[in-house]
Design an enzyme around this catalytic site. Sequence first.
Site, PDB file in Angstrom:
ATOM      1  N   ASP A 261      30.370  23.685 -17.873  1.00  0.00           N
ATOM      2  CA  ASP A 261      31.759  23.498 -18.266  1.00  0.00           C
ATOM      3  C   ASP A 261      32.555  24.612 -17.597  1.00  0.00           C
ATOM      4  O   ASP A 261      32.340  25.798 -17.894  1.00  0.00           O
ATOM      5  CB  ASP A 261      31.899  23.555 -19.785  1.00  0.00           C
ATOM      6  CG  ASP A 261      33.304  23.210 -20.270  1.00  0.00           C
ATOM      7  OD1 ASP A 261      34.275  23.451 -19.517  1.00  0.00           O
ATOM      8  OD2 ASP A 261      33.431  22.713 -21.397  1.00  0.00           O
ATOM      9  N   CYS A 334      46.585  16.840  -7.949  1.00  0.00           N
ATOM     10  CA  CYS A 334      47.167  15.735  -7.169  1.00  0.00           C
ATOM     11  C   CYS A 334      48.176  14.996  -8.040  1.00  0.00           C
ATOM     12  O   CYS A 334      48.183  13.770  -8.131  1.00  0.00           O
ATOM     13  CB  CYS A 334      46.089  14.803  -6.622  1.00  0.00           C
ATOM     14  SG  CYS A 334      44.822  14.338  -7.800  1.00  0.00           S
TER      15      CYS A 334
END
Length: 407
Positions: A261, A334
């Site tokens: 993680d 993005c």
Amino acid sequence: MAGAMAAAAAGGMLLLLRRGRPPPGLGPAPRRYRYKEKWAATAPRIPPTRLALHHFDVTYSLQLRDQWPSVRAGLLCEQKYGALLNNFSAVRHVAQELELLNATDFVSPAPKKEAGRGDGVSPEGSGEGRTAARAETVTRAETSPPLRASIRSNIRCYTFPRGDITRFRPARPDTLGLLDYYLMDAASLLPVLALNVQPDDFVLDLCAAPGGKTLALLQTGICGHLAANDVSISRTKRLYQILHSYVPREIRETVRVTSYDGRDWGQLEGGTFHKVLVDVPCTTDRHSVMEQDNNIFHRRRTKERQMLPMLQLQLLMAGILATKPGGEVVYSTCSLSPLQNEHVIERAVEVAETQYNISVQVEDLSHFRMLFQDTFSFFSDCRLGELVLPHLTANFGPMYFCKLRRM
């Protein structure tokens, strides 16, 4: 006639029973005869792509104003790609082939443009339209050092000119089985260039899968150590596939691939790396308006989408904590969303100062607009970092990237 009326009456009673209504003069229908119309299960639902587009129309029209219609059209049209040459393959003939098709390497002209900048200070007015005062928690840094020749001479990415919608052929293997180039959104290369890896740097790609930016980092040929991490096991498998298809065995075995993680990395290996790339999960705006599958605007993923800025902040903080003092972090998405871009940067600078007593400077990347304005369309009003806007003549992005330095 009497028989027909009796049959109609019997049919009416049966219909009432099926609908769970007792016929006149009788008690409730037996449970087995009750029927509830489940219209909600079959009623048409708004697809997630339409939900995404509606959300963007509301929010991005306020942010981008007159530019939103052209950006919207770009998002809804076919994306443009660049061909990242694989330096581990025999690429000389490939470069010649692409040049014959009128494609050019957009990274190579950078040295001459850098030389024309003189002392490296952005020309007056290059930040026109930007907010004059940044958030008080953000320290405005000196202009970042220019792109070094060691990177510019190694990374090569070919694109077709503005307005040219020619498609690249699929990548082909060489005699050793390595593919000759990797097709990617060319704007995705900008965060790697902004990271400005130097010889023998220890580099961490915190959210590495599917692997395009990791591959670009390897193309520099100067990483002293490269760690590529992604929390998703399935996406990590995709990263392994990319490395196997493009990188020789002796090189890919030097890459440490993990599936931790990313939010825990600061505690796992704090203060270890010279450069950290934090390409975080985001709304992936182009995918959200074009693809139904794995769409974060699906109603079942509403809470996940709302929690994205918190996840992005946690990942960026882990990246900051993973760097050595003097090290650099490049954050990228993005998405066009300021909540996922500038606001995350501002909050990270504040948290680093107040909770960890770490001073973080935001580097000025405005010279990227000058270097690559012939290839990409940049948003001039981005308060922190740089944002590439989709445009029909140069349909790359969206791609946001911002560079931080741990003092």
